[in-house]
Design a protein around this motif. Sequence first.
Motif, short mmCIF file in Angstrom:
data_model
loop_
_atom_site.label_atom_id
_atom_site.label_comp_id
_atom_site.label_asym_id
_atom_site.label_seq_id
_atom_site.Cartn_x
_atom_site.Cartn_y
_atom_site.Cartn_z
N GLN A 40 0.83 -1.21 0.00
CA GLN A 40 0.00 0.00 0.00
C GLN A 40 0.86 1.26 0.00
N ARG A 53 -3.97 3.72 1.90
CA ARG A 53 -4.91 2.83 2.59
C ARG A 53 -5.64 1.96 1.57
N VAL A 54 -6.07 0.81 2.05
CA VAL A 54 -6.86 -0.12 1.25
C VAL A 54 -8.28 -0.09 1.80
N GLU A 66 -11.97 5.09 0.70
CA GLU A 66 -12.91 5.07 1.82
C GLU A 66 -14.03 4.05 1.59
N SER A 67 -13.91 2.94 2.29
CA SER A 67 -14.81 1.81 2.05
C SER A 67 -16.31 2.16 2.12
N ARG A 111 -9.62 0.88 14.14
CA ARG A 111 -8.29 1.33 13.70
C ARG A 111 -7.40 1.59 14.93
N TYR A 115 -4.08 -0.54 15.23
CA TYR A 115 -2.86 0.20 14.88
C TYR A 115 -2.33 1.02 16.06
N1 LIG Z 1 -11.40 4.56 6.68
C1 LIG Z 1 -10.68 3.76 5.71
C2 LIG Z 1 -9.75 2.84 6.47
C3 LIG Z 1 -8.85 2.13 5.55
C4 LIG Z 1 -7.77 1.39 6.34
O1 LIG Z 1 -7.40 1.78 7.45
N2 LIG Z 1 -7.29 0.32 5.73
C5 LIG Z 1 -6.25 -0.44 6.34
C6 LIG Z 1 -6.51 -1.91 6.11
S1 LIG Z 1 -7.95 -2.45 6.94
C7 LIG Z 1 -4.94 -0.09 5.67
O2 LIG Z 1 -4.89 0.30 4.54
N3 LIG Z 1 -3.86 -0.28 6.42
C8 LIG Z 1 -2.54 -0.08 5.93
C9 LIG Z 1 -1.88 1.12 6.52
O3 LIG Z 1 -2.54 1.93 7.20
O4 LIG Z 1 -0.68 1.29 6.25
C10 LIG Z 1 -11.66 2.95 4.88
O5 LIG Z 1 -12.69 2.55 5.41
O6 LIG Z 1 -11.39 2.72 3.69
#
Ligand SMILES: N[C@@H](CCC(=O)N[C@@H](CS)C(=O)NCC(=O)O)C(=O)O
Length: 213
Positions: A40, A53-54, A66-67, A111, A115
């Motif tokens: 990512q 972010r994914v 943003e999901s 999150r 994290y």
């Molecule tokens: N609010 C964002 C949250 C996205 C998010 O935190 N994705 C995480 C995976 S669940 C991610 O990309 N983590 C990798 C990082 O933060 O480096 C959404 O809903 O898309």
Amino acid sequence: MMGYTLFYSPGAASMAVHWMLIELEVPFKTVLVDIDKSQQRHQDYLRLNPSGRVPTLVVDDVPYGESVALMLLVAERHPGSGLVPEPKTAHRAEWLQLTLYIANTLMPAMRDWLYAAKDGDPDGAAAVKALAEKRISSVWDDFETRLRDGRQYLMGNAFGTVDMLAIMLMRWSRHMTCAATARSVLRAYIDRVCARPSYRDLNERECLSGWPD
Ligand SMILES: N[C@@H](CCC(=O)N[C@@H](CS)C(=O)NCC(=O)O)C(=O)O
């Protein structure tokens, strides 16, 4: 290229969007972004999603993130799907309220828990996680209250976007003290929703196993 391309990582926030595309039976492509390999943060991905972010969903050549926003966008593009109450119908306001509650209350707490040491000070991670668990537990209380009237799904007897989001987030709680599966009302809901063929298909596509069982 017209259509949808979902950049996903197995079990990540992309999961609910992936599930929705499967439920809709629309054509889409997927591209794996392996968070375990920090893909990512790769330059090519950051061009699509500058926050690293994914998920990212490319819709007709334009990338969006943003999901929850992605699910709202996809719902808008497929009116009549039955996955959301349509505008100006009886349950629309309640659905908006629940959707934003999940996005504003549950997702940030998840999150924080997941994290705590990475985004913040590792020495303070235990306190951050403890607060996050309190917030998550109070959302589980709310969900249980909704489900106690015998309804099948969070919005009533129609399965939809809020259920896909809720199940994804309940899955994330599997290593927490406040695991959703430990609550009998939620467990019955989880088993019901996860019995859907689309959930099994999603797990196969993302090579996931071991939850809820
Ligand atoms: N609010 C964002 C949250 C996205 C998010 O935190 N994705 C995480 C995976 S669940 C991610 O990309 N983590 C990798 C990082 O933060 O480096 C959404 O809903 O898309």
